[in-house]
Design a protein around this motif. Structure first.
Motif: not given
Length: 73
Positions: A45, A7, A2-5, A66-69, A48-49
């Motif tokens: 926008e 939140k 996963s990647k961090q996005k 952040t949330e996992d994507v 990149i967290a």
């Protein structure tokens, strides 16, 4: 995998003393100091967290959640 996005990105204006360290460390120029010399996120926008602002803030005034994507394989 996963990647961090991003939140949420919160700045406690009461704790911010306007030192500008977060602005200097932000690789995407998301943060600026406003007319009151307080940090403000002006281009969320582009965030990149990376959490450099949160890690470098001497006043602990910034919180980056952040949330996992999932990353396609």
């Amino acid at each position: 995998m996963s990647k961090q996005k991003l939140k949420s990105h919160r700045i406690n204006r009461e704790w911010c003393k306007g030192c500008g360290i977060c602005v200097a460390f932000c690789p995407k120029k998301v943060l600026e100091l406003d007319r009151e010399d307080k940090a403000v996120a002006v281009r969320l926008e582009d965030c990149i967290a990376c959490r450099l602002c949160e890690l470098r803030c001497p006043d602990l005034a910034i919180t980056v959640e952040t949330e996992d994507v999932p990353v396609p394989s």
